[in-house]
Design a protein around this motif. Structure first.
Motif, PDB file in Angstrom:
ATOM      1  N   VAL A   1       0.984  -1.215  -0.079  1.00 24.51           N
ATOM      2  CA  VAL A   1       0.009  -0.211   0.005  1.00 24.51           C
ATOM      3  C   VAL A   1       0.910   1.247   0.023  1.00 24.51           C
ATOM      4  O   VAL A   1       0.490   2.358  -0.608  1.00 24.51           O
ATOM      5  CB  VAL A   1      -0.958  -0.085   1.098  1.00 24.51           C
ATOM      6  N   ILE A   2       1.856   1.233   0.846  1.00 23.63           N
ATOM      7  CA  ILE A   2       2.870   2.470   0.817  1.00 23.63           C
ATOM      8  C   ILE A   2       3.645   2.593  -0.587  1.00 23.63           C
ATOM      9  O   ILE A   2       3.684   3.854  -1.026  1.00 23.63           O
ATOM     10  CB  ILE A   2       3.787   2.232   1.858  1.00 23.63           C
ATOM     11  N   VAL A   3       4.035   1.553  -1.276  1.00 19.39           N
ATOM     12  CA  VAL A   3       4.646   1.696  -2.452  1.00 19.39           C
ATOM     13  C   VAL A   3       3.748   2.139  -3.201  1.00 19.39           C
ATOM     14  O   VAL A   3       4.190   3.196  -4.018  1.00 19.39           O
ATOM     15  CB  VAL A   3       5.435   0.248  -2.856  1.00 19.39           C
ATOM     16  N   HIS A   4       2.652   1.765  -3.434  1.00 21.75           N
ATOM     17  CA  HIS A   4       1.469   2.285  -4.628  1.00 21.75           C
ATOM     18  C   HIS A   4       1.231   3.465  -4.292  1.00 21.75           C
ATOM     19  O   HIS A   4       0.774   4.402  -5.201  1.00 21.75           O
ATOM     20  CB  HIS A   4       0.607   1.213  -4.643  1.00 21.75           C
ATOM     21  N   PHE A   5       1.273   3.982  -2.907  1.00 22.88           N
ATOM     22  CA  PHE A   5       1.099   5.443  -2.693  1.00 22.88           C
ATOM     23  C   PHE A   5       2.097   6.373  -3.018  1.00 22.88           C
ATOM     24  O   PHE A   5       1.824   7.368  -3.667  1.00 22.88           O
ATOM     25  CB  PHE A   5       0.643   5.479  -1.190  1.00 22.88           C
ATOM     26  N   ILE A   6       3.047   5.932  -2.761  1.00 22.31           N
ATOM     27  CA  ILE A   6       4.427   6.864  -2.996  1.00 22.31           C
ATOM     28  C   ILE A   6       4.579   6.848  -4.594  1.00 22.31           C
ATOM     29  O   ILE A   6       4.987   7.941  -5.330  1.00 22.31           O
ATOM     30  CB  ILE A   6       5.621   6.521  -2.345  1.00 22.31           C
ATOM     31  N   ILE A   7       4.680   5.563  -5.262  1.00 21.27           N
ATOM     32  CA  ILE A   7       4.985   5.402  -6.515  1.00 21.27           C
ATOM     33  C   ILE A   7       3.679   4.887  -7.233  1.00 21.27           C
ATOM     34  O   ILE A   7       3.704   3.842  -7.661  1.00 21.27           O
ATOM     35  CB  ILE A   7       6.019   4.406  -6.950  1.00 21.27           C
ATOM     36  N   PRO A   8       2.680   5.507  -7.398  1.00 23.23           N
ATOM     37  CA  PRO A   8       1.452   5.276  -8.064  1.00 23.23           C
ATOM     38  C   PRO A   8       1.935   4.862  -9.763  1.00 23.23           C
ATOM     39  O   PRO A   8       2.354   5.660 -10.599  1.00 23.23           O
ATOM     40  CB  PRO A   8       0.316   6.426  -8.036  1.00 23.23           C
ATOM     41  N   SER A   9       1.119   3.709 -10.145  1.00 27.05           N
ATOM     42  CA  SER A   9       0.971   3.537 -11.655  1.00 27.05           C
ATOM     43  C   SER A   9       0.159   4.335 -12.261  1.00 27.05           C
ATOM     44  O   SER A   9      -0.782   4.995 -11.682  1.00 27.05           O
ATOM     45  CB  SER A   9       0.958   2.119 -11.697  1.00 27.05           C
ATOM     46  N   ASN A  10      -0.073   4.492 -13.726  1.00 21.50           N
ATOM     47  CA  ASN A  10      -0.832   5.108 -14.292  1.00 21.50           C
ATOM     48  C   ASN A  10      -2.307   4.679 -14.182  1.00 21.50           C
ATOM     49  O   ASN A  10      -3.184   5.269 -14.116  1.00 21.50           O
ATOM     50  CB  ASN A  10      -0.407   4.941 -15.844  1.00 21.50           C
ATOM     51  N   GLU A  11      -2.402   3.200 -14.050  1.00 21.53           N
ATOM     52  CA  GLU A  11      -3.697   2.631 -13.826  1.00 21.53           C
ATOM     53  C   GLU A  11      -4.314   3.273 -12.285  1.00 21.53           C
ATOM     54  O   GLU A  11      -5.474   3.240 -12.347  1.00 21.53           O
ATOM     55  CB  GLU A  11      -3.587   1.136 -13.892  1.00 21.53           C
ATOM     56  N   ILE A  12      -3.487   3.137 -11.463  1.00 21.85           N
ATOM     57  CA  ILE A  12      -3.819   3.610 -10.090  1.00 21.85           C
ATOM     58  C   ILE A  12      -4.287   5.171 -10.185  1.00 21.85           C
ATOM     59  O   ILE A  12      -5.294   5.703  -9.487  1.00 21.85           O
ATOM     60  CB  ILE A  12      -2.786   3.422  -9.049  1.00 21.85           C
TER      61      ILE A  12
ATOM     62  N   ILE B   1      -9.413  -3.060  -0.241  1.00 27.04           N
ATOM     63  CA  ILE B   1      -8.385  -2.267  -1.086  1.00 27.04           C
ATOM     64  C   ILE B   1      -7.347  -3.148  -2.169  1.00 27.04           C
ATOM     65  O   ILE B   1      -7.224  -2.590  -3.293  1.00 27.04           O
ATOM     66  CB  ILE B   1      -7.351  -1.642  -0.364  1.00 27.04           C
ATOM     67  N   ILE B   2      -7.022  -4.456  -1.658  1.00 22.11           N
ATOM     68  CA  ILE B   2      -6.128  -4.869  -2.645  1.00 22.11           C
ATOM     69  C   ILE B   2      -6.732  -5.437  -3.897  1.00 22.11           C
ATOM     70  O   ILE B   2      -5.943  -5.835  -5.013  1.00 22.11           O
ATOM     71  CB  ILE B   2      -5.565  -6.209  -1.850  1.00 22.11           C
ATOM     72  N   MET B   3      -8.193  -5.238  -4.163  1.00 21.16           N
ATOM     73  CA  MET B   3      -8.911  -5.650  -5.231  1.00 21.16           C
ATOM     74  C   MET B   3      -8.589  -4.519  -6.152  1.00 21.16           C
ATOM     75  O   MET B   3      -8.893  -4.826  -7.428  1.00 21.16           O
ATOM     76  CB  MET B   3     -10.339  -5.847  -5.133  1.00 21.16           C
ATOM     77  N   LEU B   4      -8.413  -3.366  -5.964  1.00 19.98           N
ATOM     78  CA  LEU B   4      -8.189  -2.278  -6.706  1.00 19.98           C
ATOM     79  C   LEU B   4      -6.752  -2.096  -7.346  1.00 19.98           C
ATOM     80  O   LEU B   4      -6.653  -1.608  -8.504  1.00 19.98           O
ATOM     81  CB  LEU B   4      -8.223  -0.877  -5.843  1.00 19.98           C
ATOM     82  N   TYR B   5      -5.759  -2.808  -7.119  1.00 20.20           N
ATOM     83  CA  TYR B   5      -4.463  -3.070  -7.413  1.00 20.20           C
ATOM     84  C   TYR B   5      -4.520  -3.577  -8.895  1.00 20.20           C
ATOM     85  O   TYR B   5      -4.960  -4.717  -8.857  1.00 20.20           O
ATOM     86  CB  TYR B   5      -3.495  -3.326  -6.578  1.00 20.20           C
ATOM     87  N   PRO B   6      -3.741  -2.973  -9.747  1.00 21.97           N
ATOM     88  CA  PRO B   6      -3.712  -3.742 -11.173  1.00 21.97           C
ATOM     89  C   PRO B   6      -3.098  -5.122 -11.110  1.00 21.97           C
ATOM     90  O   PRO B   6      -2.134  -5.398  -9.977  1.00 21.97           O
ATOM     91  CB  PRO B   6      -3.092  -2.836 -12.204  1.00 21.97           C
ATOM     92  N   ASN B   7      -3.293  -5.991 -11.871  1.00 19.31           N
ATOM     93  CA  ASN B   7      -2.533  -7.325 -11.829  1.00 19.31           C
ATOM     94  C   ASN B   7      -1.044  -7.375 -11.930  1.00 19.31           C
ATOM     95  O   ASN B   7      -0.651  -6.607 -12.955  1.00 19.31           O
ATOM     96  CB  ASN B   7      -3.403  -8.410 -12.818  1.00 19.31           C
ATOM     97  N   SER B   8      -0.242  -7.678 -11.086  1.00 20.55           N
ATOM     98  CA  SER B   8       1.144  -7.637 -11.418  1.00 20.55           C
ATOM     99  C   SER B   8       1.602  -8.658 -10.224  1.00 20.55           C
ATOM    100  O   SER B   8       0.951  -9.374  -9.518  1.00 20.55           O
ATOM    101  CB  SER B   8       1.768  -6.288 -11.101  1.00 20.55           C
ATOM    102  N   TRP B   9       2.829  -9.002 -10.507  1.00 21.46           N
ATOM    103  CA  TRP B   9       3.626 -10.102  -9.455  1.00 21.46           C
ATOM    104  C   TRP B   9       3.205  -9.715  -8.173  1.00 21.46           C
ATOM    105  O   TRP B   9       3.184 -10.409  -7.162  1.00 21.46           O
ATOM    106  CB  TRP B   9       5.097 -10.407 -10.022  1.00 21.46           C
ATOM    107  N   SER B  10       3.649  -8.419  -7.969  1.00 19.52           N
ATOM    108  CA  SER B  10       3.631  -7.867  -6.367  1.00 19.52           C
ATOM    109  C   SER B  10       2.324  -7.605  -5.987  1.00 19.52           C
ATOM    110  O   SER B  10       2.140  -8.457  -4.821  1.00 19.52           O
ATOM    111  CB  SER B  10       4.207  -6.457  -6.411  1.00 19.52           C
ATOM    112  N   SER B  11       1.092  -7.475  -6.780  1.00 15.66           N
ATOM    113  CA  SER B  11      -0.107  -7.348  -6.240  1.00 15.66           C
ATOM    114  C   SER B  11      -0.701  -8.810  -6.020  1.00 15.66           C
ATOM    115  O   SER B  11      -1.289  -9.248  -5.061  1.00 15.66           O
ATOM    116  CB  SER B  11      -1.110  -6.775  -7.304  1.00 15.66           C
ATOM    117  N   THR B  12      -0.227  -9.808  -7.040  1.00 16.10           N
ATOM    118  CA  THR B  12      -0.699 -11.276  -6.797  1.00 16.10           C
ATOM    119  C   THR B  12       0.046 -11.955  -5.626  1.00 16.10           C
ATOM    120  O   THR B  12      -0.653 -12.696  -4.858  1.00 16.10           O
ATOM    121  CB  THR B  12       0.035 -12.215  -8.148  1.00 16.10           C
ATOM    122  N   ILE B  13       1.362 -11.659  -5.383  1.00 17.18           N
ATOM    123  CA  ILE B  13       1.733 -12.119  -3.979  1.00 17.18           C
ATOM    124  C   ILE B  13       1.100 -11.599  -2.952  1.00 17.18           C
ATOM    125  O   ILE B  13       0.606 -12.290  -1.985  1.00 17.18           O
ATOM    126  CB  ILE B  13       3.285 -11.890  -3.951  1.00 17.18           C
TER     127      ILE B  13
END
Length: 467
Positions: free
Chosen positions: A165-176, A260-272
């Motif tokens: 959650v912290i990483v996606h907040f600090i470095i959000p992807s375009n999809e987020i 919240i974890i359902m909102l993150y795009p499919n990636s290996w980090s989110s899948t783990i």
């Protein structure tokens, strides 16, 4: 920090950090950021007070007995013990259902990475398979000692989610970034009543049904030692909730959802992360099934005992009624009564977390009743999980009913009725100020819990948390 305190903190933290942590950012939505932080702090303090009261009242447990809700309820009024067990059963059952909803939410997203097969992307299929082959066998175990060692893995899953959650907040992807909505620092407009998500904050801190078990396992069970278990547990949970709640809400704003974890795009980090959360809730489900089963067993035993007492009051068919009152027979009657009392004590003191130093070796709940109660819990949880799709709604209902009962109302009643009970009315002025303070705080906590229960339940049922 001693080993027993560390073990107790780990147990309570594992109990706290379940499905509620996924909905924590969503709980901020009707409050806004500032008031969300204030309310999560206040709920943490109330939960901490509940744990302190539980630690304080253990001194009033009868000698030779383990601390439990059932035993303490009998000290206040035996007729009320059944209501306390009903509250525990409701809370634990609802939490178990929320775990299955999490499984249904995340497993299809996990399998999207590997396949497009519609059958493998069906939430009901995954709930069914995991319930049949993983959760059910674990729930039918009479001892859950081995699951205690998985607590560290479960907490690691929570830490991983926190980092994600912290990483996606600090470095959000375009999809987020595209998903980000409006952020409100004060109370936002056009949102449901804050009472609809207040129970989620309360639910997130609920670990009180395991507190007595933790106290029983402490090498030093006095208030001075056990209070540190409450302090460390609540502080660590508070830090996790503040970090995940604030970061998640600031990432998605008012577009946040109940998981919240359902909102993150499919990636290996989110899948783990999703796999880790599924692993966490699968292991945590049996820890909810176990106290629910024990509480239902207590309720059934209470009803049976009541009908038995009514029957024996009509005809003298008890041992003490039919034995002649001579010296030898009186001793036999007393011995028989003591044996019955011991059996009832064993029944009442089945711990939520086993392997306590004082844990009785004989498990009264066994045979057909054990299997029937367990099966009913599993079937009921399964049917409700495939019918309800909203994690936030389920957590709001459970938080408004079971969590407020276990975290606020019951510890508050125990504190008010038992603390200072060694002083009679004539000696009330002799009662130490600290003892009187805990007594008054217990009353305030129980009243606050009752108000929150009624108001939040009505708001949730009439308005419902937005999805």
């Amino acid at each position: 920090m001693s080993a027993s305190i560390k073990s107790g903190v780990l147990t309570l933290l594992h109990t706290c950090c379940g499905a509620g942590i996924l909905a924590m950012p969503f709980a901020f939505k009707p409050f806004g950021l500032i008031f969300g932080i204030l309310i999560i702090t206040f709920c943490g303090l109330c939960a901490f007070l509940g744990l302190l009261l539980q630690a304080r009242v253990t001194r009033y447990i009868p000698q030779g007995s383990n601390a439990s809700f059932f035993v303490l309820a009998n000290e206040i009024n035996p007729n009320l013990s059944v209501l306390f067990d009903v509250a525990i059963a409701i809370k634990c059952f609802g939490v178990g259902v929320s775990y299955l909803i999490v499984v249904g939410d995340l497993m299809p997203q996990i399998f999207q990475v590997f396949t497009e097969n519609s059958w493998l992307l069906n939430r009901d299929v995954h709930i069914t398979l995991i319930m049949l082959f993983i959760i059910s066998p674990l729930c039918f175990m009479k001892k859950l000692n081995s699951l205690r060692y998985a607590s560290m893995v479960a907490i690691s899953s929570v830490v991983y989610l926190c980092v994600l959650v912290i990483v996606h907040f600090i470095i959000p992807s375009n999809e987020i970034t595209e998903l980000k909505g409006n952020i409100s620092y004060g109370f936002p407009k056009n949102e449901p009543s804050p009472l609809t998500t207040l129970p989620i904050f309360i639910f997130a801190y609920t670990c009180h049904h395991n507190m007595f078990s933790v106290i029983n396992e402490q090498t030093k069970s006095g208030f001075y030692s056990t209070k540190f278990v409450a302090i460390y547990s609540i502080v660590l949970a508070y830090i996790l909730y503040i970090v995940i709640g604030c970061s998640g809400y600031l990432t998605f704003g008012d577009n946040i959802t109940g998981n919240i974890i359902m909102l993150y795009p499919n990636s290996w980090s989110s899948t783990i992360g999703r796999i880790a959360i599924v692993f966490l809730v699968m292991l945590a489900f049996p820890l909810q099934c176990h106290p629910a089963r024990a509480s239902l067993h207590h309720v059934i035993h209470f009803i049976e005992k009541k009908f038995t007492n009514e029957a024996t009051s009509v005809e003298p068919n008890t041992v003490t009624d039919i034995v002649k009152p001579n010296t030898n027979n009186s001793n036999i009657a007393l011995h028989t009564h003591a044996s019955a009392t011991e059996d009832d004590t064993l029944l009442a003191e089945e711990l939520i977390e086993e392997n306590s130093p004082n844990q009785p070796e004989i498990i009264p709940l066994k045979g057909k009743r054990f299997a029937i109660i367990t099966a009913c819990i599993l079937i009921g949880s399964y049917l409700l999980a495939i019918s309800v799709h909203s994690l936030a709604f389920m957590l709001s209902i459970v938080g408004a009913t079971g969590s407020t009962s276990i975290s606020f109302i019951l510890p508050g009643i125990f504190g008010y009725k038992l603390i200072g009970s060694e002083y009679n009315d004539n000696d009330e002025e002799v009662m130490p100020p600290k003892t009187k303070m805990f007594k008054i705080l217990g009353l305030c906590l129980s009243i606050w819990g009752l108000i929150v229960m009624i108001a939040s339940l009505v708001a949730t049922l009439l308005v419902g948390p937005s999805h």
